[in-house]
Design an enzyme around this catalytic site. Structure first.
Site, PDB file in Angstrom:
ATOM      1  N   ASP A  64       0.877  -1.169   0.000  1.00  0.00           N
ATOM      2  CA  ASP A  64       0.000   0.000   0.000  1.00  0.00           C
ATOM      3  C   ASP A  64       0.914   1.218   0.000  1.00  0.00           C
ATOM      4  OD1 ASP A  64      -1.553   2.249   0.782  1.00  0.00           O
ATOM      5  OD2 ASP A  64      -3.086   0.897   1.551  1.00  0.00           O
ATOM      6  N   VAL A  65       0.875   2.005  -1.069  1.00  0.00           N
ATOM      7  CA  VAL A  65       1.834   3.121  -1.187  1.00  0.00           C
ATOM      8  C   VAL A  65       1.510   4.284  -0.252  1.00  0.00           C
ATOM      9  CG1 VAL A  65       2.493   2.552  -3.579  1.00  0.00           C
ATOM     10  CG2 VAL A  65       0.643   4.208  -3.148  1.00  0.00           C
ATOM     11  N   TYR A 157     -13.044  15.581 -13.001  1.00  0.00           N
ATOM     12  CA  TYR A 157     -11.702  15.067 -12.673  1.00  0.00           C
ATOM     13  C   TYR A 157     -11.181  15.795 -11.422  1.00  0.00           C
ATOM     14  CZ  TYR A 157      -7.306  12.621 -13.556  1.00  0.00           C
ATOM     15  OH  TYR A 157      -6.214  11.794 -13.447  1.00  0.00           O
ATOM     16  N   LYS A 164      -2.353  15.338 -10.385  1.00  0.00           N
ATOM     17  CA  LYS A 164      -1.547  14.996 -11.579  1.00  0.00           C
ATOM     18  C   LYS A 164      -0.616  16.156 -11.958  1.00  0.00           C
ATOM     19  CE  LYS A 164      -3.068  10.805 -12.597  1.00  0.00           C
ATOM     20  NZ  LYS A 164      -2.241   9.635 -12.217  1.00  0.00           N
ATOM     21  N   ILE A 193      -8.952   5.140 -20.768  1.00  0.00           N
ATOM     22  CA  ILE A 193      -9.066   3.691 -20.979  1.00  0.00           C
ATOM     23  C   ILE A 193     -10.012   3.136 -19.919  1.00  0.00           C
ATOM     24  CG2 ILE A 193      -7.812   1.487 -20.960  1.00  0.00           C
ATOM     25  CD1 ILE A 193      -5.294   2.945 -21.751  1.00  0.00           C
ATOM     26  N   ALA A 197     -10.197   1.810 -12.196  1.00  0.00           N
ATOM     27  CA  ALA A 197     -10.256   3.189 -11.685  1.00  0.00           C
ATOM     28  C   ALA A 197     -11.260   4.024 -12.470  1.00  0.00           C
ATOM     29  CB  ALA A 197      -8.879   3.849 -11.744  1.00  0.00           C
TER      30      ALA A 197
HETATM   31  P1  NAD Z   1      -6.415   0.633 -12.180  1.00  0.00           P
HETATM   32  O1  NAD Z   1      -7.551   0.721 -11.219  1.00  0.00           O
HETATM   33  O2  NAD Z   1      -6.284  -0.606 -12.947  1.00  0.00           O
HETATM   34  O3  NAD Z   1      -5.038   0.952 -11.466  1.00  0.00           O
HETATM   35  C1  NAD Z   1      -4.934   1.819 -10.377  1.00  0.00           C
HETATM   36  C2  NAD Z   1      -4.051   1.102  -9.392  1.00  0.00           C
HETATM   37  O4  NAD Z   1      -3.786   1.928  -8.275  1.00  0.00           O
HETATM   38  C3  NAD Z   1      -4.687  -0.204  -8.862  1.00  0.00           C
HETATM   39  O5  NAD Z   1      -3.828  -1.270  -9.093  1.00  0.00           O
HETATM   40  C4  NAD Z   1      -4.825   0.072  -7.373  1.00  0.00           C
HETATM   41  O6  NAD Z   1      -4.652  -1.093  -6.605  1.00  0.00           O
HETATM   42  C5  NAD Z   1      -3.695   1.058  -7.183  1.00  0.00           C
HETATM   43  N1  NAD Z   1      -3.796   1.807  -5.928  1.00  0.00           N
HETATM   44  C6  NAD Z   1      -4.733   2.722  -5.538  1.00  0.00           C
HETATM   45  N2  NAD Z   1      -4.480   3.132  -4.280  1.00  0.00           N
HETATM   46  C7  NAD Z   1      -3.347   2.471  -3.877  1.00  0.00           C
HETATM   47  C8  NAD Z   1      -2.589   2.448  -2.672  1.00  0.00           C
HETATM   48  N3  NAD Z   1      -2.936   3.185  -1.603  1.00  0.00           N
HETATM   49  N4  NAD Z   1      -1.499   1.644  -2.619  1.00  0.00           N
HETATM   50  C9  NAD Z   1      -1.133   0.876  -3.672  1.00  0.00           C
HETATM   51  N5  NAD Z   1      -1.817   0.859  -4.832  1.00  0.00           N
HETATM   52  C10 NAD Z   1      -2.911   1.650  -4.923  1.00  0.00           C
HETATM   53  O7  NAD Z   1      -6.586   1.916 -13.133  1.00  0.00           O
HETATM   54  P2  NAD Z   1      -5.618   2.527 -14.244  1.00  0.00           P
HETATM   55  O8  NAD Z   1      -6.512   3.359 -15.078  1.00  0.00           O
HETATM   56  O9  NAD Z   1      -4.815   1.471 -14.855  1.00  0.00           O
HETATM   57  O10 NAD Z   1      -4.684   3.521 -13.407  1.00  0.00           O
HETATM   58  C11 NAD Z   1      -3.267   3.471 -13.450  1.00  0.00           C
HETATM   59  C12 NAD Z   1      -2.688   4.876 -13.582  1.00  0.00           C
HETATM   60  O11 NAD Z   1      -3.017   5.384 -14.865  1.00  0.00           O
HETATM   61  C13 NAD Z   1      -3.231   5.889 -12.569  1.00  0.00           C
HETATM   62  O12 NAD Z   1      -2.193   6.750 -12.170  1.00  0.00           O
HETATM   63  C14 NAD Z   1      -4.234   6.663 -13.401  1.00  0.00           C
HETATM   64  O13 NAD Z   1      -4.422   7.956 -12.876  1.00  0.00           O
HETATM   65  C15 NAD Z   1      -3.515   6.693 -14.724  1.00  0.00           C
HETATM   66  N6  NAD Z   1      -4.312   7.026 -15.898  1.00  0.00           N
HETATM   67  C16 NAD Z   1      -5.465   6.347 -16.174  1.00  0.00           C
HETATM   68  C17 NAD Z   1      -6.199   6.664 -17.316  1.00  0.00           C
HETATM   69  C18 NAD Z   1      -7.497   5.955 -17.642  1.00  0.00           C
HETATM   70  O14 NAD Z   1      -8.304   6.493 -18.387  1.00  0.00           O
HETATM   71  N7  NAD Z   1      -7.730   4.743 -17.148  1.00  0.00           N
HETATM   72  C19 NAD Z   1      -5.736   7.669 -18.183  1.00  0.00           C
HETATM   73  C20 NAD Z   1      -4.547   8.332 -17.880  1.00  0.00           C
HETATM   74  C21 NAD Z   1      -3.849   7.993 -16.730  1.00  0.00           C
HETATM   75  O1  0WE Z   2      -6.693   9.074 -13.335  1.00  0.00           O
HETATM   76  C1  0WE Z   2      -7.724   8.510 -13.638  1.00  0.00           C
HETATM   77  C2  0WE Z   2      -8.487   7.722 -12.606  1.00  0.00           C
HETATM   78  C3  0WE Z   2      -8.586   8.518 -11.354  1.00  0.00           C
HETATM   79  C4  0WE Z   2      -9.395   7.959 -10.220  1.00  0.00           C
HETATM   80  C5  0WE Z   2     -10.598   7.309 -10.377  1.00  0.00           C
HETATM   81  C6  0WE Z   2     -11.297   6.884  -9.253  1.00  0.00           C
HETATM   82  C7  0WE Z   2     -12.634   6.223  -9.347  1.00  0.00           C
HETATM   83  C8  0WE Z   2     -12.970   5.391  -8.139  1.00  0.00           C
HETATM   84  C9  0WE Z   2      -8.919   8.197  -8.936  1.00  0.00           C
HETATM   85  N1  0WE Z   2      -9.598   7.794  -7.827  1.00  0.00           N
HETATM   86  C10 0WE Z   2     -10.752   7.156  -7.978  1.00  0.00           C
HETATM   87  N2  0WE Z   2     -11.418   6.788  -6.838  1.00  0.00           N
HETATM   88  C11 0WE Z   2     -12.501   6.008  -6.848  1.00  0.00           C
HETATM   89  O2  0WE Z   2     -13.108   5.733  -5.786  1.00  0.00           O
HETATM   90  N3  0WE Z   2      -8.190   8.630 -14.945  1.00  0.00           N
HETATM   91  C12 0WE Z   2      -7.433   9.446 -15.866  1.00  0.00           C
HETATM   92  C13 0WE Z   2      -9.445   8.048 -15.422  1.00  0.00           C
HETATM   93  C14 0WE Z   2     -10.500   9.080 -15.256  1.00  0.00           C
HETATM   94  O3  0WE Z   2     -11.069   9.274 -14.047  1.00  0.00           O
HETATM   95  C15 0WE Z   2     -11.962  10.316 -14.168  1.00  0.00           C
HETATM   96  C16 0WE Z   2     -11.949  10.786 -15.487  1.00  0.00           C
HETATM   97  C17 0WE Z   2     -11.011   9.993 -16.182  1.00  0.00           C
HETATM   98  C18 0WE Z   2     -10.633  10.143 -17.618  1.00  0.00           C
HETATM   99  C19 0WE Z   2     -12.781  10.909 -13.210  1.00  0.00           C
HETATM  100  C20 0WE Z   2     -13.615  11.962 -13.580  1.00  0.00           C
HETATM  101  C21 0WE Z   2     -13.585  12.431 -14.890  1.00  0.00           C
HETATM  102  C22 0WE Z   2     -12.757  11.864 -15.861  1.00  0.00           C
END
Ligand code: NAD
Ligand code: 0WE
Length: 265
Positions: A64-65, A157, A164, A193, A197
């Site tokens: 857990d980070v 967001y 970020k 994607i 999350a």
């Molecule tokens: P994901 O839910 O698959 O990955 C998020 C990860 O964060 C999970 O593995 C979760 O276990 C981990 N996490 C959250 N809190 C934590 C904690 N306290 N300790 C350890 N791990 C923790 O979703 P994702 O979309 O693959 O997200 C990965 C990264 O990509 C994130 O930084 C997200 O902001 C970024 N991102 C996502 C998107 C998108 O649209 N999905 C776009 C751009 C950037």
């Molecule tokens: O970085 C992200 C995911 C961020 C995220 C999402 C969640 C949902 C569930 C962080 N924390 C949480 N906590 C939760 O409980 N993205 C870039 C994907 C994303 O998330 C959004 C977006 C996009 C795109 C949230 C609102 C609007 C757009």
């Protein structure tokens, strides 16, 4: 290709097969890397174990980070498996759900701000700090995942955009600090994607179709495409790149008006 042959790489942020970190692990495994994975908690352990098995990964560590001691423990565990470390991938982001639904000025709280910045931004520095020892003399690489919401607003967001922005600034400061050790530090700013999350996010499907239609490539990107860019940035092919934010978003960030067809006269 074998861009990462013989490199030891720690990937933080695999939750399931849809995770961006899973696309990164797949690309890196295909490119000859030796991988170690962490998982956030017991709830996700089973998923991550199955994936690790597919990729031939033997080292799985809970982390857990949000906890300094768990970050420290991760690297002492890693040290018992590997003599050295070449790269760390940080693909973690979190804000309390209530912060990501509603008017920014109304839904943002001191506590939500603190959690978002701690888990989504500080944790990258926390990992770099502890990785330094095992990375000594390796000309290594650190990589994190960001999103366009750090630079421009979009609905909901909210505080994640601030976290970020902080993360991207820390990429630049870490690039200087870790550069003194010979390491590079970069971010990939990915397009949206459908991951775990993203699954709780209101109107995410609509956001995907909005992005696809306004991207120069006319579609959304995949986590494997992010993974391939991550493989490049982590490889010696990118030895001249540090402190950079590389957009892997089909060009979405570079257009203000993709098409005029849908506008009214
Ligand atoms: P994901 O839910 O698959 O990955 C998020 C990860 O964060 C999970 O593995 C979760 O276990 C981990 N996490 C959250 N809190 C934590 C904690 N306290 N300790 C350890 N791990 C923790 O979703 P994702 O979309 O693959 O997200 C990965 C990264 O990509 C994130 O930084 C997200 O902001 C970024 N991102 C996502 C998107 C998108 O649209 N999905 C776009 C751009 C950037
Ligand atoms: O970085 C992200 C995911 C961020 C995220 C999402 C969640 C949902 C569930 C962080 N924390 C949480 N906590 C939760 O409980 N993205 C870039 C994907 C994303 O998330 C959004 C977006 C996009 C795109 C949230 C609102 C609007 C757009």
């Amino acid at each position: 290709m074998n861009l990462l042959k013989g490199k030891n790489i720690l990937i933080v942020g695999v939750a399931n097969k849809h995770s961006i970190a899973a696309g990164i692990a797949q690309s890196m495994a295909e490119n000859g890397a030796n991988l170690a994975l962490t998982y956030q908690n017991e709830r996700l352990k089973g998923n991550v174990e199955k994936l690790a098995n597919d990729w031939g990964v033997k080292t799985l560590i809970p982390c857990d980070v949000g906890s300094d001691s768990e970050i420290k423990e991760t690297f002492s565990e890693l040290k018992s498996n590997w003599e050295h470390l070449d790269a760390v991938i940080h693909a973690v982001g979190f804000a309390p759900r209530e912060e990501l639904d509603g008017e920014f000025v109304d839904v943002t709280t001191r506590e939500g701000f603190k959690i978002a910045h701690d888990i989504s931004s500080y944790s990258f520095i926390g990992l770099a700090k502890e990785a330094k020892d095992m990375m000594q003399g390796r000309n290594g690489s650190l990589l994190t995942l960001s999103y366009l919401g750090s630079q421009m607003t979009l609905p909901n967001y909210n505080v994640m955009g601030l976290a970020k922005a902080s993360l991207e600034a820390s990429v630049r400061y870490l690039a200087v600090s870790m550069g003194k050790e010979g390491h590079r530090v970069n971010a990939i700013s990915a397009g949206p994607i459908k991951t775990l999350a993203a699954s709780g996010v209101k109107n995410f499907r609509k956001m995907l179709s909005y992005n696809a239609s306004r991207s120069p490539i006319g579609r959304n990107i995949t986590s494997l495409e992010v993974g391939n860019a991550a493989t490049f940035l982590t490889s010696d092919m990118a030895s001249g790149i540090s402190g950079e934010v590389l957009y892997v978003d089909g060009g979405f960030n570079s257009t203000a008006m993709g098409s005029i067809e849908e506008a009214e006269d």
